[in-house]
Design an enzyme around this catalytic site. Structure first.
Site, PDB file in Angstrom:
ATOM      1  N   HIS A  69       0.840  -1.207   0.000  1.00 25.23           N
ATOM      2  CA  HIS A  69       0.000   0.000   0.000  1.00 25.23           C
ATOM      3  C   HIS A  69       0.875   1.258   0.000  1.00 25.23           C
ATOM      4  CE1 HIS A  69      -2.742  -2.840   2.379  1.00 25.23           C
ATOM      5  NE2 HIS A  69      -3.493  -2.521   1.358  1.00 25.23           N
ATOM      6  N   GLN A  71     -18.017  -6.172  -0.873  1.00 30.97           N
ATOM      7  CA  GLN A  71     -17.168  -7.033  -1.698  1.00 30.97           C
ATOM      8  C   GLN A  71     -16.811  -8.347  -0.985  1.00 30.97           C
ATOM      9  OE1 GLN A  71     -14.102  -3.838  -1.906  1.00 30.97           O
ATOM     10  NE2 GLN A  71     -12.625  -5.491  -1.750  1.00 30.97           N
ATOM     11  N   LYS A 104      -0.961  -6.826  -7.568  1.00 32.16           N
ATOM     12  CA  LYS A 104      -1.361  -7.942  -6.707  1.00 32.16           C
ATOM     13  C   LYS A 104      -2.785  -8.393  -7.019  1.00 32.16           C
ATOM     14  CE  LYS A 104      -1.578 -10.308  -2.718  1.00 32.16           C
ATOM     15  NZ  LYS A 104      -2.976 -10.271  -2.448  1.00 32.16           N
ATOM     16  N   ASP A 105      -3.672  -7.403  -7.269  1.00 29.49           N
ATOM     17  CA  ASP A 105      -5.068  -7.717  -7.609  1.00 29.49           C
ATOM     18  C   ASP A 105      -5.265  -7.415  -9.095  1.00 29.49           C
ATOM     19  OD1 ASP A 105      -6.340  -8.177  -4.786  1.00 29.49           O
ATOM     20  OD2 ASP A 105      -5.051  -6.432  -4.603  1.00 29.49           O
ATOM     21  N   MET A 107       3.097  -9.193  -0.469  1.00 26.75           N
ATOM     22  CA  MET A 107       2.572  -8.594   0.765  1.00 26.75           C
ATOM     23  C   MET A 107       1.054  -8.526   0.686  1.00 26.75           C
ATOM     24  SD  MET A 107       5.206  -5.536   1.542  1.00 26.75           S
ATOM     25  CE  MET A 107       6.931  -5.895   1.811  1.00 26.75           C
TER      26      MET A 107
HETATM   27  P1  AMP Z   1      -6.442  -3.771  -0.274  1.00 26.98           P
HETATM   28  O1  AMP Z   1      -6.297  -2.920   0.944  1.00 26.98           O
HETATM   29  O2  AMP Z   1      -5.957  -5.171  -0.093  1.00 26.98           O
HETATM   30  O3  AMP Z   1      -7.815  -3.666  -0.894  1.00 26.98           O
HETATM   31  O4  AMP Z   1      -5.452  -3.164  -1.363  1.00 26.98           O
HETATM   32  C1  AMP Z   1      -5.504  -1.802  -1.711  1.00 26.98           C
HETATM   33  C2  AMP Z   1      -4.629  -1.583  -2.918  1.00 26.98           C
HETATM   34  O5  AMP Z   1      -3.296  -1.979  -2.615  1.00 26.98           O
HETATM   35  C3  AMP Z   1      -5.078  -2.414  -4.136  1.00 26.98           C
HETATM   36  O6  AMP Z   1      -4.897  -1.638  -5.310  1.00 26.98           O
HETATM   37  C4  AMP Z   1      -4.116  -3.572  -4.082  1.00 26.98           C
HETATM   38  O7  AMP Z   1      -3.902  -4.181  -5.351  1.00 26.98           O
HETATM   39  C5  AMP Z   1      -2.847  -2.897  -3.591  1.00 26.98           C
HETATM   40  N1  AMP Z   1      -1.943  -3.872  -3.008  1.00 26.98           N
HETATM   41  C6  AMP Z   1      -2.236  -4.833  -2.099  1.00 26.98           C
HETATM   42  N2  AMP Z   1      -1.147  -5.594  -1.850  1.00 26.98           N
HETATM   43  C7  AMP Z   1      -0.146  -5.111  -2.639  1.00 26.98           C
HETATM   44  C8  AMP Z   1       1.212  -5.463  -2.859  1.00 26.98           C
HETATM   45  N3  AMP Z   1       1.777  -6.481  -2.228  1.00 26.98           N
HETATM   46  N4  AMP Z   1       1.938  -4.738  -3.737  1.00 26.98           N
HETATM   47  C9  AMP Z   1       1.367  -3.701  -4.403  1.00 26.98           C
HETATM   48  N5  AMP Z   1       0.091  -3.313  -4.257  1.00 26.98           N
HETATM   49  C10 AMP Z   1      -0.664  -4.007  -3.381  1.00 26.98           C
END
Ligand code: AMP
Length: 284
Positions: A37, A61, A149-150, A184
């Site tokens: 993040h 979601q 990652k997503d 991560m």
């Molecule tokens: P989340 O809080 O898991 O919904 O992720 C928020 C954003 O952070 C999304 O765009 C994810 O793809 C990105 N993200 C999560 N993990 C990683 C990672 N390891 N490396 C880069 N971006 C990430």
């Protein structure tokens, strides 16, 4: 850094910023921040004058049997990390602010949403697309950053932004990994010590499949088997999918063409924890 809790105030602030000529980068997150993040936040600061990080665990979601209630949360720590990495405004609405009782709209991106994650988690991308459109309307950013990652989420958002003409550039940012290759994720905290050691299998399976493609393998089933065969060496692993697909459309031809961009996608469960990861590779 200022914490904003209402959509109206967030819209006022971003309007003022735009009027004064400032560009805005949006980083949507569900909190429990890690360096993945933070790398998005830091890149947002390079791209734009003002960084708005959103911090909202979006209930729509998650399916009823998923981990919404126990999703890890630590708001104080997240504030420190968001600020020290360059966030100017942390948008932190409540569930009722985002979804009042009379809320009645859903955004469904067909096609790209229906495969892989969409098959395993049928309502997931509707929830993601709907919340991201609300976040885009609350902030009207020049850039919105998403992690590789997503990867499928990024494709869904790109399709939605194009179809609905949101005036924003969608930026894909590389996956941040631990030293041993594990991507991560806020959910890594759920892993036991043994599961944490085994979790590197996703990175290792992706890396091996990638090397095989670079060496000339173009048959999709063979590439898929390489990943599956490695994953099942871990006792108790449950594979949702381990699949190669065309990187822009997620189509699954019998054989890829040379020079094609291929995404390798894995989702599997280690114990109670569901992990996803991916790699993009250009075939020879
Ligand atoms: P989340 O809080 O898991 O919904 O992720 C928020 C954003 O952070 C999304 O765009 C994810 O793809 C990105 N993200 C999560 N993990 C990683 C990672 N390891 N490396 C880069 N971006 C990430």
């Amino acid at each position: 850094m200022k914490v904003i809790e209402t959509i109206t105030e967030m819209q006022q602030i971003s309007n003022e910023q735009r009027k004064s000529g400032k560009s805005i980068a949006l980083i949507p997150t569900m909190g429990y921040l890690h360096d993945g993040h933070c790398s998005l936040i830091r890149h947002g600061k390079v791209l734009a004058d003002v960084v708005i990080t959103t911090h909202f665990v979006n209930p729509t979601q998650f399916a009823p049997n998923e981990d919404f209630e126990k999703y890890p949360r630590d708001f104080e720590r997240d504030c420190t990390l968001a600020e020290s990495n360059g966030t100017d405004y942390l948008f932190h609405p409540s569930v009722s602010e985002m979804y009042p009782n009379d809320f009645n709209t859903e955004i469904k991106v067909s096609g790209i949403s229906d495969k892989f994650e969409g098959k395993t988690r049928p309502a997931h991308f509707k929830g993601v697309a709907t919340v991201v459109s609300k976040l885009l309307n609350a902030t009207v950013p020049d850039f919105a950053l998403f992690g590789q990652k997503d990867y499928q989420q990024y494709l869904v958002i790109k399709q939605m932004v194009s179809d609905l003409n949101f005036p924003v550039n969608i930026i894909l940012h590389p996956t941040k990994r631990e030293e041993d290759g594990l991507a991560m994720s806020s959910r890594n905290v759920y892993l036991s010590d043994e599961e944490r050691m085994n979790a590197t299998i996703l990175f290792r399976a992706l890396s091996r499949a990638k090397a095989t493609i670079i060496n000339g393998e173009l048959n999709r089933q063979k590439i898929n088997s390489i990943m599956a065969d490695m994953l099942i060496t871990i006792p108790g692993v449950k594979i949702d999918y381990a699949s190669a697909a065309e990187a822009n459309t997620l189509e699954e031809p019998e054989n890829f063409n040379s020079g094609q961009s291929i995404v390798l996608l894995i989702a599997c469960r280690l114990g109670k924890t569901r992990l996803i990861d991916n790699m993009v590779v250009n075939s020879k």
